[in-house]
Design an enzyme around this catalytic site. Structure first.
Site, PDB file in Angstrom:
ATOM      1  N   GLY A   5     -19.381 -36.326   9.100  1.00  0.00           N
ATOM      2  CA  GLY A   5     -19.481 -34.974   9.629  1.00  0.00           C
ATOM      3  C   GLY A   5     -18.581 -34.024   8.874  1.00  0.00           C
ATOM      4  O   GLY A   5     -17.738 -34.427   8.070  1.00  0.00           O
ATOM      5  N   GLY A  42     -16.360 -30.211   9.462  1.00  0.00           N
ATOM      6  CA  GLY A  42     -15.906 -29.154  10.354  1.00  0.00           C
ATOM      7  C   GLY A  42     -15.353 -27.981   9.576  1.00  0.00           C
ATOM      8  O   GLY A  42     -15.538 -27.872   8.357  1.00  0.00           O
ATOM      9  N   MET A  86     -12.215 -27.160   8.868  1.00  0.00           N
ATOM     10  CA  MET A  86     -11.084 -27.411   7.976  1.00  0.00           C
ATOM     11  C   MET A  86     -11.138 -28.763   7.283  1.00  0.00           C
ATOM     12  O   MET A  86     -10.353 -29.013   6.368  1.00  0.00           O
ATOM     13  CB  MET A  86      -9.771 -27.302   8.758  1.00  0.00           C
ATOM     14  N   ALA A  87     -12.038 -29.645   7.703  1.00  0.00           N
ATOM     15  CA  ALA A  87     -12.024 -30.999   7.148  1.00  0.00           C
ATOM     16  C   ALA A  87     -13.415 -31.617   7.139  1.00  0.00           C
ATOM     17  O   ALA A  87     -14.307 -31.203   7.886  1.00  0.00           O
ATOM     18  CB  ALA A  87     -11.064 -31.880   7.948  1.00  0.00           C
ATOM     19  N   ASP A 111      -6.954 -28.886  22.737  1.00  0.00           N
ATOM     20  CA  ASP A 111      -8.326 -28.623  22.281  1.00  0.00           C
ATOM     21  C   ASP A 111      -9.293 -29.624  22.902  1.00  0.00           C
ATOM     22  O   ASP A 111     -10.186 -30.142  22.241  1.00  0.00           O
ATOM     23  CB  ASP A 111      -8.398 -28.688  20.755  1.00  0.00           C
TER      24      ASP A 111
END
Length: 451
Positions: free
Chosen positions: A160, A162, A164-165, A284
């Site tokens: 996957g 996202g 930032m990563a 989060d």
């Protein structure tokens, strides 16, 4: 057959000790013998065994809930090793992969042509900033093979990506295990790099059965990475996307297990940057950060913005709200320093969404969302889903604006969820989560699919 309850066995033993000798010794004597009394004794003893078997709570007012499969019931973490054909065959179109590709080609790439007919990659670029453009041809399989090699294994596939990563699945040849690696994207600002350093320091110190494990950190062609336990599963965000909602029993079990993880994290005393802190806030918590594996395990993940309760690391004077808006507690929107109760609020909002199939606070318009959250304006769960009001009341308490009304700890929240689970679903067990696994995946299919 399960062993009989200890109290039931003891009761039966006492009755038989009195019954059998009485029949043998006094049946021919001059003592009064009432055959009907013996008959009723045996009758009620048999009834006792039946009741204990059907309802263990008769002799145990607080029996242990088995909400996860036992270790000997699952093949936990042991997956089929990949074949040569299972490893990644093309370079993914991600920022981290593009960065590594440029490093492997040794220059500032202007353009590239991937010629499948010849198995070659033609790269136009220059090693010098203002130098002439040059074209270099690389063998495609050679580039992919070099890209595939990770410091601790070989890349199987991209899991996957996202903001930032990027996350990759790797196979560690020496340990013969799969691992998930979170690789930071290139050109991240200093604040993100510092936050990542905090994440790995916190994550490495957490060891709980309902929290994804951290194993190591490193550097891949200049990109920092975090190596984690690989769960062959999906997030609850994925589950909601496919199944729309889950039943209240499954949502309560999920909530209880995550409460256990939060309670553990909230009580931890850890040392980071040479200072000792107590209490780790996740900050989060949402469906996307709760994982369900195919073997029925539920785990909390992504401590990317976690921080100790009593200090604000990497969030001072930023002017930004850190977290995901629909799950943020109202006090976070006001700029107040968050405490452990923000995780309770986020979990309450998550359980609401799991049962209702929609968020308590929708993110259609950020201005409206802020207003609704600060006013605590949402529709109670029992009015949007077929659920008992006792469950709805618990969610209301977890979403309370007043911190003195909201659950003070994850343990208190978990105890309330467990109490209503016992009341509304007396036979609740991990088999309910097994049903969710079957609902999502349907028929069994290979643990690791080829790229």
């Amino acid at each position: 057959m399960k062993p009989l309850n200890g109290i039931a066995v003891a009761t039966a033993t006492i009755v038989l000790i009195g019954l059998i000798p009485g029949v043998l010794l006094f049946s021919d004597g001059h003592f009064f013998r009432n055959t009907i009394l013996y008959f009723f004794t045996l009758f009620f003893l048999l009834g006792w065994f039946v009741l204990v078997k059907k309802s263990p709570t008769i002799t145990n007012s607080n029996p242990h809930l088995q909400l996860e499969p036992l270790e000997d019931e699952i093949d936990d973490g042991t997956f089929v090793p990949p074949d040569n054909d299972d490893f990644i065959k093309t370079i993914p179109k991600t920022d981290s992969a593009n960065h590594v590709f440029r490093k492997l080609c040794g220059g500032n790439i202007i353009s590239q042509v991937d010629d499948n007919s010849t198995g070659k990659i033609v790269v136009a670029g220059s090693k010098l900033r203002n130098g002439p453009t040059t074209a270099i041809t690389f063998d495609k399989s050679d580039v992919v093979n070099r890209f595939r090699e990770f410091p601790s294994g070989s890349i199987v596939k991209l899991l996957g990506s996202g903001g930032m990563a990027d996350v990759y699945l790797i196979w560690n040849h020496r340990l013969e295990v799969y691992r998930a690696v979170k690789v930071l994207k290139p050109d991240q600002p200093e604040a993100v790099l510092k936050r990542f350093e905090t994440e790995i320091r916190i994550f490495a110190k957490l060891d709980h059965p309902n929290i994804v494990k951290c194993f190591s950190v490193g550097d891949w062609h200049g990109l920092p990475y975090l190596e984690m336990e690989y769960l062959d599963g999906v997030s609850f965000e994925d589950i909601l996307s496919k199944c729309k909602f889950i039943n209240p029993e499954q949502a309560l079990i999920t909530g209880i297990l995550i409460c256990r993880a939060l309670h553990y994290a909230h009580l931890q005393t850890i040392n980071i940057y040479g200072t000792t802190y107590k209490g780790i806030i996740h900050r989060d918590l949402k469906p996307a950060n709760i994982m369900l594996s195919r073997n029925g395990r539920i785990r909390l993940t992504d401590f990317g913005i976690a921080r100790p309760e009593k200090v604000s690391l990497h969030t001072k004077n930023t002017g930004n709200i850190v977290g995901t808006l629909p799950y943020l507690a109202p006090e976070q929107l006001n700029g107040n320093k968050p405490n452990l109760q923000v995780d309770i609020y986020a979990l309450g909002a998550t359980i609401y969404e799991l049962i209702a199939g929609k968020r308590a606070f929708n993110q259609g318009n950020s201005g409206v969302l802020f207003t609704q959250k600060l006013a605590g304006n949402y529709t109670p769960l029992h009015k949007v889903a077929h659920v008992d009001k006792s469950i709805s009341d618990i969610i209301d308490k977890s979403l309370a604006l007043n911190l003195s009304v909201r659950y003070a700890s994850a343990k208190a929240f978990g105890d309330a969820l467990e109490h209503v689970l016992r009341q509304r679903f007396p036979g609740a067990s991990h088999l309910s989560i097994t049903g969710l696994v079957r609902r999502y995946w349907g028929k069994a299919h290979p643990l690791v699919s080829s790229s």
